[in-house]
Design a protein around this motif. Structure first.
Motif, PDB file in Angstrom:
ATOM      1  N   LYS A   1      27.631  30.198 -26.078  1.00  0.00           N
ATOM      2  CA  LYS A   1      27.281  30.744 -24.766  1.00  0.00           C
ATOM      3  C   LYS A   1      25.867  30.326 -24.381  1.00  0.00           C
ATOM      4  CE  LYS A   1      28.338  32.935 -21.113  1.00  0.00           C
ATOM      5  NZ  LYS A   1      29.345  32.314 -20.248  1.00  0.00           N
ATOM      6  N   TYR A   2      24.965  30.392 -25.337  1.00  0.00           N
ATOM      7  CA  TYR A   2      23.577  29.975 -25.129  1.00  0.00           C
ATOM      8  C   TYR A   2      23.528  28.512 -24.675  1.00  0.00           C
ATOM      9  CZ  TYR A   2      19.075  28.104 -26.834  1.00  0.00           C
ATOM     10  OH  TYR A   2      17.884  27.438 -26.977  1.00  0.00           O
ATOM     11  N   LYS A   3      24.242  27.662 -25.389  1.00  0.00           N
ATOM     12  CA  LYS A   3      24.262  26.236 -25.035  1.00  0.00           C
ATOM     13  C   LYS A   3      24.850  26.006 -23.643  1.00  0.00           C
ATOM     14  CE  LYS A   3      24.311  23.910 -29.501  1.00  0.00           C
ATOM     15  NZ  LYS A   3      25.133  23.300 -30.558  1.00  0.00           N
ATOM     16  N   ASN A   4      25.947  26.705 -23.353  1.00  0.00           N
ATOM     17  CA  ASN A   4      26.586  26.544 -22.048  1.00  0.00           C
ATOM     18  C   ASN A   4      25.672  27.000 -20.919  1.00  0.00           C
ATOM     19  OD1 ASN A   4      28.826  25.581 -23.349  1.00  0.00           O
ATOM     20  ND2 ASN A   4      30.022  27.454 -23.133  1.00  0.00           N
ATOM     21  N   LEU A   5      25.019  28.134 -21.114  1.00  0.00           N
ATOM     22  CA  LEU A   5      24.096  28.647 -20.099  1.00  0.00           C
ATOM     23  C   LEU A   5      22.953  27.664 -19.871  1.00  0.00           C
ATOM     24  CD1 LEU A   5      23.873  32.401 -21.127  1.00  0.00           C
ATOM     25  CD2 LEU A   5      24.666  31.561 -18.905  1.00  0.00           C
ATOM     26  N   LYS A   6      22.434  27.151 -20.972  1.00  0.00           N
ATOM     27  CA  LYS A   6      21.315  26.229 -20.885  1.00  0.00           C
ATOM     28  C   LYS A   6      21.725  24.959 -20.143  1.00  0.00           C
ATOM     29  CE  LYS A   6      17.573  24.988 -23.932  1.00  0.00           C
ATOM     30  NZ  LYS A   6      17.022  24.978 -25.290  1.00  0.00           N
ATOM     31  N   HIS A   7      22.908  24.468 -20.475  1.00  0.00           N
ATOM     32  CA  HIS A   7      23.439  23.266 -19.843  1.00  0.00           C
ATOM     33  C   HIS A   7      23.649  23.485 -18.341  1.00  0.00           C
ATOM     34  CE1 HIS A   7      25.635  19.516 -19.471  1.00  0.00           C
ATOM     35  NE2 HIS A   7      26.552  20.184 -18.800  1.00  0.00           N
ATOM     36  N   GLU A   8      24.248  24.632 -18.017  1.00  0.00           N
ATOM     37  CA  GLU A   8      24.517  24.943 -16.625  1.00  0.00           C
ATOM     38  C   GLU A   8      23.211  25.074 -15.847  1.00  0.00           C
ATOM     39  OE1 GLU A   8      27.052  28.176 -13.939  1.00  0.00           O
ATOM     40  OE2 GLU A   8      26.851  28.497 -16.096  1.00  0.00           O
ATOM     41  N   TYR A   9      22.260  25.759 -16.460  1.00  0.00           N
ATOM     42  CA  TYR A   9      20.941  25.915 -15.845  1.00  0.00           C
ATOM     43  C   TYR A   9      20.327  24.541 -15.532  1.00  0.00           C
ATOM     44  CZ  TYR A   9      15.894  26.499 -15.538  1.00  0.00           C
ATOM     45  OH  TYR A   9      14.589  26.419 -15.138  1.00  0.00           O
ATOM     46  N   LYS A  10      20.372  23.655 -16.516  1.00  0.00           N
ATOM     47  CA  LYS A  10      19.758  22.332 -16.342  1.00  0.00           C
ATOM     48  C   LYS A  10      20.414  21.550 -15.213  1.00  0.00           C
ATOM     49  CE  LYS A  10      17.553  21.475 -20.733  1.00  0.00           C
ATOM     50  NZ  LYS A  10      17.805  21.268 -22.168  1.00  0.00           N
ATOM     51  N   SER A  11      21.747  21.647 -15.102  1.00  0.00           N
ATOM     52  CA  SER A  11      22.410  20.887 -14.044  1.00  0.00           C
ATOM     53  C   SER A  11      22.116  21.476 -12.665  1.00  0.00           C
ATOM     54  CB  SER A  11      23.912  20.736 -14.304  1.00  0.00           C
ATOM     55  OG  SER A  11      24.549  21.970 -14.144  1.00  0.00           O
ATOM     56  N   VAL A  12      22.010  22.807 -12.584  1.00  0.00           N
ATOM     57  CA  VAL A  12      21.645  23.445 -11.315  1.00  0.00           C
ATOM     58  C   VAL A  12      20.208  23.079 -10.958  1.00  0.00           C
ATOM     59  CG1 VAL A  12      21.204  25.655 -10.158  1.00  0.00           C
ATOM     60  CG2 VAL A  12      23.254  25.375 -11.539  1.00  0.00           C
ATOM     61  N   LYS A  13      19.340  23.142 -11.952  1.00  0.00           N
ATOM     62  CA  LYS A  13      17.925  22.831 -11.761  1.00  0.00           C
ATOM     63  C   LYS A  13      17.737  21.400 -11.271  1.00  0.00           C
ATOM     64  CE  LYS A  13      13.561  24.172 -12.555  1.00  0.00           C
ATOM     65  NZ  LYS A  13      13.006  24.949 -11.420  1.00  0.00           N
ATOM     66  N   SER A  14      18.428  20.449 -11.880  1.00  0.00           N
ATOM     67  CA  SER A  14      18.237  19.064 -11.462  1.00  0.00           C
ATOM     68  C   SER A  14      18.844  18.813 -10.092  1.00  0.00           C
ATOM     69  CB  SER A  14      18.779  18.089 -12.513  1.00  0.00           C
ATOM     70  OG  SER A  14      20.171  18.195 -12.596  1.00  0.00           O
ATOM     71  N   ALA A  15      19.927  19.521  -9.770  1.00  0.00           N
ATOM     72  CA  ALA A  15      20.498  19.425  -8.424  1.00  0.00           C
ATOM     73  C   ALA A  15      19.491  19.941  -7.392  1.00  0.00           C
ATOM     74  CB  ALA A  15      21.796  20.224  -8.339  1.00  0.00           C
TER      75      ALA A  15
ATOM     76  N   ARG B   1      30.236  40.103 -30.777  1.00  0.00           N
ATOM     77  CA  ARG B   1      30.293  38.635 -30.722  1.00  0.00           C
ATOM     78  C   ARG B   1      29.756  38.074 -32.026  1.00  0.00           C
ATOM     79  NH1 ARG B   1      33.225  36.624 -26.467  1.00  0.00           N
ATOM     80  NH2 ARG B   1      32.958  38.001 -24.684  1.00  0.00           N
ATOM     81  N   ASP B   2      30.374  37.003 -32.520  1.00  0.00           N
ATOM     82  CA  ASP B   2      29.804  36.389 -33.722  1.00  0.00           C
ATOM     83  C   ASP B   2      28.759  35.349 -33.339  1.00  0.00           C
ATOM     84  OD1 ASP B   2      31.110  33.967 -33.139  1.00  0.00           O
ATOM     85  OD2 ASP B   2      32.832  34.467 -34.391  1.00  0.00           O
ATOM     86  N   TRP B   3      28.055  34.855 -34.334  1.00  0.00           N
ATOM     87  CA  TRP B   3      26.932  33.949 -34.060  1.00  0.00           C
ATOM     88  C   TRP B   3      27.389  32.672 -33.365  1.00  0.00           C
ATOM     89  CZ3 TRP B   3      26.436  29.013 -35.962  1.00  0.00           C
ATOM     90  CH2 TRP B   3      27.280  28.655 -37.024  1.00  0.00           C
ATOM     91  N   LYS B   4      28.598  32.216 -33.688  1.00  0.00           N
ATOM     92  CA  LYS B   4      29.108  30.994 -33.055  1.00  0.00           C
ATOM     93  C   LYS B   4      29.319  31.197 -31.565  1.00  0.00           C
ATOM     94  CE  LYS B   4      31.362  28.303 -36.647  1.00  0.00           C
ATOM     95  NZ  LYS B   4      32.558  28.240 -37.482  1.00  0.00           N
ATOM     96  N   GLN B   5      29.895  32.348 -31.205  1.00  0.00           N
ATOM     97  CA  GLN B   5      30.109  32.646 -29.791  1.00  0.00           C
ATOM     98  C   GLN B   5      28.768  32.728 -29.060  1.00  0.00           C
ATOM     99  OE1 GLN B   5      32.447  36.206 -30.716  1.00  0.00           O
ATOM    100  NE2 GLN B   5      34.111  35.377 -29.497  1.00  0.00           N
ATOM    101  N   CYS B   6      27.793  33.337 -29.717  1.00  0.00           N
ATOM    102  CA  CYS B   6      26.454  33.464 -29.112  1.00  0.00           C
ATOM    103  C   CYS B   6      25.828  32.088 -28.902  1.00  0.00           C
ATOM    104  CB  CYS B   6      25.538  34.307 -29.997  1.00  0.00           C
ATOM    105  SG  CYS B   6      26.035  36.034 -30.088  1.00  0.00           S
ATOM    106  N   ARG B   7      25.948  31.240 -29.912  1.00  0.00           N
ATOM    107  CA  ARG B   7      25.353  29.912 -29.800  1.00  0.00           C
ATOM    108  C   ARG B   7      26.037  29.089 -28.714  1.00  0.00           C
ATOM    109  NH1 ARG B   7      25.322  25.905 -34.832  1.00  0.00           N
ATOM    110  NH2 ARG B   7      27.503  25.774 -34.226  1.00  0.00           N
TER     111      ARG B   7
END
Length: 104
Positions: A57-71, A49-55
């Protein structure tokens, strides 16, 4: 880009849970160099994976986590995600650290 497998995501989270990486990620917005390190470490696991893909994915995971957490915080249990507990261990910890830092 090509879909991340469970193993790839797990490897990414394992690297992300490294204290050193977490501190670097929390300390900066311009994080290309950090994600280049992350990508290099994934390479050692045989994950290409290149750094862009990693970043991304990291952002998406973080975003998803936050929306689950707030729910969950608002009492809804319908939302969940695959790596919630792993991410919770990392992100809950880092937000708690932020809270204690801002107290001083």
């Amino acid at each position: 880009g090509k879909h991340w497998t469970v193993n790839e995501v797990r490897a990414l989270i394992r690297i992300w849970s490294d204290k050193n990486i977490q501190q670097q990620l929390e300390g900066t917005v311009r994080n290309k160099r950090i994600f280049e390190q992350v990508a290099a470490r994934l390479q050692k696991f045989g994950i290409d994976r290149d750094w862009k893909q990693c970043r991304t994915k990291y952002k998406n995971l973080k975003h998803e986590y936050k929306s689950v957490k707030s729910a969950q915080d608002s009492g809804s249990t319908s939302k969940s995600m695959k790596f919630f507990h792993e991410l919770d261990a990392i992100l809950r910890h880092s937000t708690m650290e932020h809270a204690s830092k801002s107290d001083n």
